[in-house]
Design a protein around this motif. Structure first.
Motif, short mmCIF file in Angstrom:
data_model
loop_
_atom_site.label_atom_id
_atom_site.label_comp_id
_atom_site.label_asym_id
_atom_site.label_seq_id
_atom_site.Cartn_x
_atom_site.Cartn_y
_atom_site.Cartn_z
N ILE A 185 -44.63 19.19 53.30
CA ILE A 185 -44.32 18.17 52.28
C ILE A 185 -44.88 18.62 50.93
O ILE A 185 -44.21 18.56 49.90
N ASP A 186 -46.10 19.12 50.97
CA ASP A 186 -46.75 19.55 49.73
C ASP A 186 -45.98 20.69 49.07
O ASP A 186 -45.78 20.71 47.86
N LYS A 187 -45.53 21.64 49.89
CA LYS A 187 -44.83 22.81 49.34
C LYS A 187 -43.37 22.50 49.02
O LYS A 187 -42.72 23.22 48.29
N GLY A 188 -42.86 21.41 49.63
CA GLY A 188 -41.45 21.06 49.40
C GLY A 188 -40.50 21.98 50.14
O GLY A 188 -39.36 22.15 49.72
N GLU A 189 -40.95 22.60 51.24
CA GLU A 189 -40.01 23.44 52.01
C GLU A 189 -40.36 23.43 53.50
O GLU A 189 -41.53 23.29 53.87
N LEU A 191 -39.64 21.27 55.83
CA LEU A 191 -40.01 20.01 56.48
C LEU A 191 -39.08 19.67 57.66
O LEU A 191 -39.55 19.33 58.75
N LEU A 212 -41.40 9.45 51.07
CA LEU A 212 -41.57 10.58 50.16
C LEU A 212 -40.83 10.37 48.84
O LEU A 212 -41.16 10.96 47.82
N GLU A 213 -39.82 9.48 48.89
CA GLU A 213 -39.04 9.20 47.67
C GLU A 213 -39.74 8.22 46.75
O GLU A 213 -39.35 8.05 45.60
N ASP A 260 -47.33 7.53 43.77
CA ASP A 260 -46.41 8.54 44.32
C ASP A 260 -46.75 8.73 45.79
O ASP A 260 -47.68 9.47 46.14
N GLY A 262 -45.31 10.31 47.92
CA GLY A 262 -44.93 11.63 48.44
C GLY A 262 -45.99 12.70 48.20
O GLY A 262 -45.81 13.85 48.59
#
Ligand code: AMP
Length: 422
Positions: A185-189, A191, A212-213, A260, A262
């Motif tokens: 989630i932190d890296k945005g990839e 998941l 997360l949104e 936030d 997310g």
């Protein structure tokens, strides 16, 4: 010619003056909230760093074997060293324990503006209070420090890893299994693949992706989260905790933030509230502060203890201040340059400089320059006064003190210079 190693910097006097000004201001704010300074070694055992951050961290570390074959690493941050110190020496102190630090960190990263291989962090750890008022205080402290430094453009984002973890737990992903997901989630990839691997069902995914949104102002985010989590009692409880904390922030007058949900922050040990502060004008490397509630003592063999804290990226903070104003630190001209009128006056000038230095910043002219040139130097270096040691005044037991701002000159008895306060 030798160059400083890639990703490191030299700091010239003007820059150091600004950095010290910012450092002093931070220390004062930390101390005003009751934090006490600690210092830990620049290098630690490699094992300590990997115990906290995993083996992958080695890629970003300066690590080496010493001559006796010990595996060591330059510290990449200070939370692990501080918690090691806590476990070693402070576990039985009265709680809560409030500690602050200021020190250099080292990461083998690709250097760019705001990203260095040697950089400094200033941060606090509040150990031993599991309550939202402790977490609120830590956030307030970070915001207060920025306000006192006069940074105008910053954005505080608050999230709740506790809520995300509770959602995962209710979807059957427990304990350490959650960590790779938080990191994705932190890296945005990556998941979706991980959610597949851990067999997270349709409902769990819908809730997680929905959470997360959620980013925006407090009331909207909280009510959307409450809707999403209506059948998730554990997550709702975490959300309640966050709401209490936000109510305390209001008591402190801190209302300038976005919620936030997310925010996951990469590290495995975050447990509850998390926050990040950005200086948007810094571009890609805009995060100037990161923190939250975590649980780390047990990883280092101590008893579990609720902890929260944050670290300012000191260099980025200085950069952010520089973007906003020409001069970070007020630079009033000060001090006195003592200029002998010829070599014959040197020994008297030395005595004069000793007397003036008792109460003031004072330098002796060391270049054997004539008066006109010495005055030019005093001007460039920002001396407020020049003491002119000339033969005829010295014969009367006096020197001339010139105010560089007004151009006024007056005679002062040499013996009285010991009490002179400029
Ligand atoms: P972290 O320990 O990764 O949460 O970092 C805390 C803060 O340190 C970040 O918010 C940044 O401001 C700062 N920081 C991290 N890495 C670097 C770096 N390589 N150079 C300068 N500042 C950094």
């Amino acid at each position: 010619m030798f160059k400083a190693p890639r990703g490191t910097r030299d700091f010239l006097p003007d820059e150091m003056r600004e950095r010290r000004y910012v450092e002093t201001c931070l220390r004062r704010v930390f101390e005003d909230y009751g934090y006490r300074e600690i210092v830990t070694p620049t290098f630690e055992t490699l094992e300590l760093i990997t115990a906290k951050s995993g083996e992958e961290i080695k890629e970003h570390l300066y690590h080496f074997k010493d001559k006796s074959g010990r595996n060591l690493a330059l510290r990449p941050e200070l939370t692990a060293p501080v918690m090691r110190l806590y476990v070693n020496k402070l576990q039985f102190e009265a709680k809560p324990l409030k500690l602050y630090y200021f020190g250099s960190c080292f990461r083998y990263e690709r250097p760019q503006s705001g990203r260095y291989r040697e950089f400094w962090q200033a941060g606090v750890e509040l150990i031993g209070s599991p309550y939202p008022e402790a977490e609120a205080e830590v956030i307030v402290l970070a915001a207060d420090a920025l306000d006192r430094l006069g940074l105008k453009n910053y954005e505080l984002a608050i999230g709740s890893i506790g809520t995300l973890r509770a959602v995962l737990e209710e979807s059957g992903v427990k304990g350490e299994d959650q960590n790779p997901i938080m990191s994705a989630i932190d890296k945005g990839e990556g998941l979706q693949e991980l959610l597949d691997q851990k067999n997270v069902g349709e409902r769990g995914r819908r809730i997680l992706m929905g959470m997360l949104e959620l980013r925006g102002d407090k009331d909207n985010v909280i009510s959307s989260a409450e809707n999403l989590l209506s059948d998730s009692p554990k997550a709702l409880k975490e959300l309640e905790n966050l709401k209490t904390l936000l109510a305390f922030l209001e008591e402190y007058g801190v209302s300038r933030y976005v919620l936030d949900l997310g925010i996951a922050r990469g590290l495995d040990y975050y447990t509850g509230v998390v926050f990040e502060i950005y200086a948007p004008r810094l571009g890609a490397e805009k995060q100037i502060c990161g923190g939250g509630a975590y649980s780390l003592a047990e990883v280092f063999g101590g008893k579990p203890v609720a902890t929260c804290g944050f670290a300012f990226g000191f260099d980025r903070l200085v950069l952010a201040l520089k973007k906003e104003r020409k001069s970070i630190a007020p630079s009033a001209s000060r001090g006195c340059l003592v200029v002998p009128m010829g070599e014959g006056m040197l020994s008297t000038a030395i005595k004069v400089s000793r007397f003036i230095r008792k109460n003031n910043l004072c330098e002796l002219e060391l270049g054997r320059r004539r008066l006109r040139k010495a005055l030019g130097y005093a001007d460039r270096r920002g001396f407020r006064y020049v003491a002119i040691v000339g033969e005829s005044e010295v014969e009367r037991g006096c020197v001339v003190i010139r105010d560089m701002e007004s151009g006024e000159q007056r005679e002062v008895e040499i013996e009285k210079l010991k009490e002179l306060k400029l």
